[in-house]
Design a protein around this motif. Sequence first.
Motif, PDB file in Angstrom:
ATOM      1  N   ASP A   6       0.864  -1.179   0.000  1.00 49.44           N
ATOM      2  CA  ASP A   6       0.000   0.000   0.000  1.00 49.44           C
ATOM      3  C   ASP A   6       0.903   1.233   0.000  1.00 49.44           C
ATOM      4  O   ASP A   6       1.463   1.622   1.026  1.00 49.44           O
ATOM      5  N   LYS A   7       1.050   1.842  -1.149  1.00 48.42           N
ATOM      6  CA  LYS A   7       1.939   2.992  -1.318  1.00 48.42           C
ATOM      7  C   LYS A   7       1.466   4.213  -0.527  1.00 48.42           C
ATOM      8  O   LYS A   7       2.262   5.085  -0.217  1.00 48.42           O
ATOM      9  N   ASP A   8       0.181   4.257  -0.192  1.00 50.09           N
ATOM     10  CA  ASP A   8      -0.338   5.370   0.592  1.00 50.09           C
ATOM     11  C   ASP A   8       0.018   5.235   2.076  1.00 50.09           C
ATOM     12  O   ASP A   8      -0.022   6.213   2.813  1.00 50.09           O
TER      13      ASP A   8
END
Length: 65
Positions: A6-8
Motif C-alpha cells: 500500500d503505497k499510501d
Amino acid sequence: MDIDIDKDVCIGAGQCVLAAPSVFTQDDDGFSTLLPGREDGGDPMVREAARACPVAAITVSETAS
C-alpha cells in the motif's frame, strides 16, 4: 502468493528490504517496491518482511490455484 504494498501507507522504513532483499527494494523516493520478476513472492522471508513493516503496508496472501 500475492504481495501487495500500500503505497499510501508505506513510510519507507526499509524493514522489508532488510528482511527479504531478493524480493523488495526501495524506489527513488525511498518507498518499498517489488523487484522485477519477484511478484510471485517465492522467497520464504516475504511473510517476515510483511511482519517487520512498522506500518503494516505489506499484505501477503495465497493465490488460488
